[in-house]
Design an enzyme around this catalytic site. Structure first.
Site, PDB file in Angstrom:
ATOM      1  N   LYS A 117       0.834  -1.211   0.000  1.00 57.82           N
ATOM      2  CA  LYS A 117       0.000   0.000   0.000  1.00 57.82           C
ATOM      3  C   LYS A 117       0.868   1.261   0.000  1.00 57.82           C
ATOM      4  O   LYS A 117       0.643   2.185  -0.781  1.00 57.82           O
ATOM      5  CB  LYS A 117      -0.890   0.001   1.258  1.00 57.82           C
ATOM      6  CG  LYS A 117      -1.534   1.332   1.572  1.00 57.82           C
ATOM      7  CD  LYS A 117      -2.362   1.285   2.840  1.00 57.82           C
ATOM      8  CE  LYS A 117      -1.595   1.457   4.118  1.00 57.82           C
ATOM      9  NZ  LYS A 117      -1.381   2.824   4.589  1.00 57.82           N
ATOM     10  N   ASN A 118       1.864   1.292   0.891  1.00 54.86           N
ATOM     11  CA  ASN A 118       2.618   2.532   1.075  1.00 54.86           C
ATOM     12  C   ASN A 118       3.619   2.800  -0.046  1.00 54.86           C
ATOM     13  O   ASN A 118       4.255   3.852  -0.077  1.00 54.86           O
ATOM     14  CB  ASN A 118       3.300   2.551   2.452  1.00 54.86           C
ATOM     15  CG  ASN A 118       2.260   2.707   3.554  1.00 54.86           C
ATOM     16  OD1 ASN A 118       1.109   3.072   3.288  1.00 54.86           O
ATOM     17  ND2 ASN A 118       2.643   2.420   4.789  1.00 54.86           N
ATOM     18  N   CYS A 151      -5.180  12.706  13.313  1.00 58.85           N
ATOM     19  CA  CYS A 151      -5.041  11.280  13.041  1.00 58.85           C
ATOM     20  C   CYS A 151      -4.967  10.542  14.364  1.00 58.85           C
ATOM     21  O   CYS A 151      -4.301  11.019  15.285  1.00 58.85           O
ATOM     22  CB  CYS A 151      -3.761  11.072  12.236  1.00 58.85           C
ATOM     23  SG  CYS A 151      -3.412   9.349  11.909  1.00 58.85           S
ATOM     24  N   ARG A 206       0.541  14.310  13.326  1.00 59.57           N
ATOM     25  CA  ARG A 206       1.343  13.984  12.141  1.00 59.57           C
ATOM     26  C   ARG A 206       1.575  15.260  11.338  1.00 59.57           C
ATOM     27  O   ARG A 206       0.933  15.507  10.325  1.00 59.57           O
ATOM     28  CB  ARG A 206       0.642  12.898  11.314  1.00 59.57           C
ATOM     29  CG  ARG A 206       0.543  11.601  12.109  1.00 59.57           C
ATOM     30  CD  ARG A 206      -0.182  10.524  11.369  1.00 59.57           C
ATOM     31  NE  ARG A 206       0.570   9.986  10.245  1.00 59.57           N
ATOM     32  CZ  ARG A 206       0.096   9.028   9.442  1.00 59.57           C
ATOM     33  NH1 ARG A 206      -1.113   8.547   9.626  1.00 59.57           N
ATOM     34  NH2 ARG A 206       0.828   8.573   8.457  1.00 59.57           N
ATOM     35  N   ASP A 256       4.701   0.186  11.955  1.00 57.11           N
ATOM     36  CA  ASP A 256       3.496  -0.446  11.404  1.00 57.11           C
ATOM     37  C   ASP A 256       3.366  -1.918  11.804  1.00 57.11           C
ATOM     38  O   ASP A 256       2.370  -2.561  11.455  1.00 57.11           O
ATOM     39  CB  ASP A 256       3.481  -0.305   9.868  1.00 57.11           C
ATOM     40  CG  ASP A 256       3.254   1.141   9.445  1.00 57.11           C
ATOM     41  OD1 ASP A 256       2.821   1.948  10.285  1.00 57.11           O
ATOM     42  OD2 ASP A 256       3.523   1.462   8.271  1.00 57.11           O
ATOM     43  N   ARG A 302      -8.656  -0.757   4.550  1.00 56.63           N
ATOM     44  CA  ARG A 302      -7.837   0.316   3.978  1.00 56.63           C
ATOM     45  C   ARG A 302      -6.464  -0.218   3.593  1.00 56.63           C
ATOM     46  O   ARG A 302      -5.837   0.313   2.677  1.00 56.63           O
ATOM     47  CB  ARG A 302      -7.629   1.440   5.000  1.00 56.63           C
ATOM     48  CG  ARG A 302      -8.894   2.136   5.382  1.00 56.63           C
ATOM     49  CD  ARG A 302      -8.591   3.299   6.260  1.00 56.63           C
ATOM     50  NE  ARG A 302      -7.899   4.314   5.456  1.00 56.63           N
ATOM     51  CZ  ARG A 302      -7.951   5.597   5.688  1.00 56.63           C
ATOM     52  NH1 ARG A 302      -8.659   6.053   6.694  1.00 56.63           N
ATOM     53  NH2 ARG A 302      -7.303   6.445   4.933  1.00 56.63           N
TER      54      ARG A 302
HETATM   55  N1  EPU Z   1       7.081  14.040  11.000  1.00 58.75           N
HETATM   56  C1  EPU Z   1       7.319  15.351  11.343  1.00 58.75           C
HETATM   57  N2  EPU Z   1       7.178  16.305  10.374  1.00 58.75           N
HETATM   58  C2  EPU Z   1       6.830  16.011   9.105  1.00 58.75           C
HETATM   59  C3  EPU Z   1       6.586  14.673   8.758  1.00 58.75           C
HETATM   60  C4  EPU Z   1       6.725  13.695   9.738  1.00 58.75           C
HETATM   61  O1  EPU Z   1       7.644  15.651  12.484  1.00 58.75           O
HETATM   62  O2  EPU Z   1       6.714  16.930   8.280  1.00 58.75           O
HETATM   63  C5  EPU Z   1       7.217  12.995  12.026  1.00 58.75           C
HETATM   64  C6  EPU Z   1       5.939  12.208  12.241  1.00 58.75           C
HETATM   65  O3  EPU Z   1       5.062  12.843  13.142  1.00 58.75           O
HETATM   66  C7  EPU Z   1       6.467  10.895  12.766  1.00 58.75           C
HETATM   67  C8  EPU Z   1       7.766  10.731  11.990  1.00 58.75           C
HETATM   68  O4  EPU Z   1       8.130  12.042  11.566  1.00 58.75           O
HETATM   69  O5  EPU Z   1       6.768  11.005  14.131  1.00 58.75           O
HETATM   70  C9  EPU Z   1       7.681   9.822  10.807  1.00 58.75           C
HETATM   71  O6  EPU Z   1       6.558  10.163  10.005  1.00 58.75           O
HETATM   72  P1  EPU Z   1       6.522   9.924   8.429  1.00 58.75           P
HETATM   73  O7  EPU Z   1       6.424  11.233   7.754  1.00 58.75           O
HETATM   74  O8  EPU Z   1       7.631   9.013   8.043  1.00 58.75           O
HETATM   75  O9  EPU Z   1       5.130   9.169   8.286  1.00 58.75           O
HETATM   76  P2  EPU Z   1       4.188   9.251   7.024  1.00 58.75           P
HETATM   77  O10 EPU Z   1       5.020   9.418   5.825  1.00 58.75           O
HETATM   78  O11 EPU Z   1       3.095  10.203   7.293  1.00 58.75           O
HETATM   79  C10 EPU Z   1       4.282   6.696   6.475  1.00 58.75           C
HETATM   80  C11 EPU Z   1       3.289   5.589   6.308  1.00 58.75           C
HETATM   81  C12 EPU Z   1       2.719   5.203   7.669  1.00 58.75           C
HETATM   82  C13 EPU Z   1       3.892   4.780   8.569  1.00 58.75           C
HETATM   83  C14 EPU Z   1       4.926   5.916   8.670  1.00 58.75           C
HETATM   84  C15 EPU Z   1       6.158   5.540   9.455  1.00 58.75           C
HETATM   85  C16 EPU Z   1       2.424   6.001   4.096  1.00 58.75           C
HETATM   86  C17 EPU Z   1       1.273   6.386   3.246  1.00 58.75           C
HETATM   87  N3  EPU Z   1       2.220   6.035   5.421  1.00 58.75           N
HETATM   88  O12 EPU Z   1       3.553   7.791   7.032  1.00 58.75           O
HETATM   89  O13 EPU Z   1       1.878   4.090   7.440  1.00 58.75           O
HETATM   90  O14 EPU Z   1       3.421   4.475   9.861  1.00 58.75           O
HETATM   91  O15 EPU Z   1       5.338   6.284   7.327  1.00 58.75           O
HETATM   92  O16 EPU Z   1       6.796   4.461   8.890  1.00 58.75           O
HETATM   93  O17 EPU Z   1       3.461   5.640   3.593  1.00 58.75           O
HETATM   94  C18 EPU Z   1       0.161   2.570   7.929  1.00 58.75           C
HETATM   95  O18 EPU Z   1       0.397   2.017   6.843  1.00 58.75           O
HETATM   96  O19 EPU Z   1      -0.586   2.048   8.806  1.00 58.75           O
HETATM   97  C19 EPU Z   1       0.776   3.861   8.229  1.00 58.75           C
HETATM   98  C20 EPU Z   1       0.319   4.685   9.160  1.00 58.75           C
END
Ligand code: EPU
Length: 423
Positions: free
Chosen positions: A22-23, A116, A121, A309, A401
């Site tokens: 998915k991701n 969320c 996030r 995850d 999802r």
């Molecule tokens: N963060 C910040 N600032 C930002 C972006 C992120 O502080 O601008 C922080 C977040 O709050 C978190 C950390 O950095 O503490 C990592 O967040 P990341 O941005 O890597 O998460 P994401 O890209 O929003 C993806 C996956 C999530 C998965 C996370 C961590 C997708 C669509 N989603 O989210 O997947 O948990 O990386 O590996 O790729 C799931 O599949 O259940 C899911 C939530």
């Protein structure tokens, strides 16, 4: 709304094939916006999040068609830069539209994702990265508005308090491939899904080096073209099946479980004395009829660390280990909604800050429980499979999802699982 009724106590047995990730699929769908030529994406999982993304792309003007069970064709001949709140609010991953829209149209207007359940996030790193590329970025009326007319390559440090960012890296990459000059992203996410996105972008004509490492270098190109790409298998789904097989003391061959993507999980399971056998590069065999699960300590971290995850699913498994296990969240310190539901089933878990202290072994018993997010739902499924009696898991749209046909795959492994309509 639908619920899942699970009668516990059955050992999972047989083979299960992991679907596409998915991701990886979500940002790769967004990447198709970078070209006006058709793209074909294969091995796409059947998930409601994929359908949401398809709807958003259609709303932007792209032609999006599902041409086979797992194949989609997308052609973004003429698109608009505006992704509205009504669509974006359904799925946080729509933030991934910012980079490709800025790259292709030099303009993007994407609704700011809302709250969320797994914790705050923020998207500050996405915005920081775009600004470093020379974009003007403003948050106005709930929208992130990007003016990318002066975009050009730059050196960008993309780490934050919690390490790298997965969708942030995807966004900056997708803008940078179309920005003139050289971009270097430092502290880029090393998740396999980012490497898969790089593979798709390279097939579209992008010039990227350092794939799979924390330093990605990009030379911007004037035009990207259409491409065909096959999505990599979902390592989180693979890990979920491995954990489910162990929790039920089953005998399961997981096909599409890539050893190279699962190192941290294999290490934790090894320390917990789990009978997990790696077979070649893409299969993992669990033969768990007789083994003593040992308590362990695990800490989530960005890849190649233990994935957040899989944290909830690991907690469910560790309720079956005799002794005290400690699971600590370093990515989303509040991501413990599964804990109170697992406790309703008889688990003994104490929260201490960002850690769950799990005292086992607990004899779990079936109960009505509520799914709160995707991975928490998977943890409840695992607990239900090893509980005595019946568990009714409400709100399983969360599961749909991110897990392709989970109930059908469970049934094929012998589990007693029924999907029912609920109030
Ligand atoms: N963060 C910040 N600032 C930002 C972006 C992120 O502080 O601008 C922080 C977040 O709050 C978190 C950390 O950095 O503490 C990592 O967040 P990341 O941005 O890597 O998460 P994401 O890209 O929003 C993806 C996956 C999530 C998965 C996370 C961590 C997708 C669509 N989603 O989210 O997947 O948990 O990386 O590996 O790729 C799931 O599949 O259940 C899911 C939530």
């Amino acid at each position: 709304m639908e619920s899942l009724r699970i009668s516990g106590g059955v050992r999972l047995k047989g083979e299960v094939k992991v679907s596409g990730a998915k991701n990886a699929a979500l940002p790769i769908f967004a990447a198709t916006l970078l070209t006006d030529e058709p793209c074909e994406i294969r091995n796409v999982p059947n998930l409601s999040d994929i359908n949401f993304m398809a709807d958003i792309l259609r709303n932007l003007g792209a032609e999006v068609e599902k041409t086979g069970h797992n194949t989609w064709k997308i052609c973004a001949r003429k698109i608009s830069p505006m992704a509205p709140y009504d669509l974006v609010r359904k799925m946080r991953a729509s933030i991934c539209l910012l980079g490709p829209l800025a790259g292709r149209l030099r303009k993007a207007q994407v609704s700011m994702p809302g709250g969320c359940v797994i914790g705050a996030r923020p998207v500050d790193l996405h915005i920081k990265g775009l600004r470093a590329l020379g974009c003007k970025v403003e948050v106005k009326g709930g929208y992130i508005c990007v003016d990318a007319r002066k975009m050009k390559g730059a050196q960008i440090y993309l780490g934050g308090r919690f390490g790298s960012t997965v969708t942030g890296t995807a966004n900056i990459l997708m803008a940078a491939v179309a920005a003139p000059g050289k971009t270097v992203i430092e502290n880029a996410a090393c998740e396999p899904e980012i490497a898969d996105l790089c593979k798709m972008l390279s097939a579209m004509g992008a010039q990227i080096s350092g794939v799979g490492t924390p330093t990605l270098s990009v030379i911007g190109v004037e035009k990207l073209h259409g491409a065909t790409h096959k999505i990599l298998p979902d390592r989180i789904e693979a890990g979920t099946w491995i954990i489910a097989a162990l929790a039920t003391r089953g005998k399961v061959l997981v096909k599409g479980a890539r050893k190279r993507d699962l190192g941290a999980l294999l290490d934790v399971l090894n320390r917990a004395n789990c009978p997990v056998e790696v077979r070649g590069a893409n299969e993992i065999f669990v033969n768990a009829e007789n083994f003593e699960l040992k308590p362990v300590e695990a800490i989530t971290m960005p890849h190649p660390g233990f994935p957040t995850d899989l944290q909830a699913q690991l907690c469910a498994l560790l309720t079956q280990a005799k002794g005290i296990s400690i699971v600590t969240e370093r990515i989303y310190p509040e991501r413990f909604m599964h804990v109170s539901e697992l406790m309703r089933m008889g688990a003994n878990i104490a929260r201490e800050g960002a850690s769950a202290i799990i005292s086992g072994k607990s004899a779990l018993s079936g109960a009505p429980v509520m799914a709160s997010d995707l991975r928490a739902s998977a943890a409840l499924v695992i607990a239900a499979l090893c509980a005595k009696g019946e568990t009714l898991i409400g709100r399983i749209y969360h599961l749909d999802r991110g897990y392709d046909a989970m109930d059908a795959k469970l049934s094929a492994l012998g589990a007693k699982v029924y999907r029912e309509k609920s109030e």
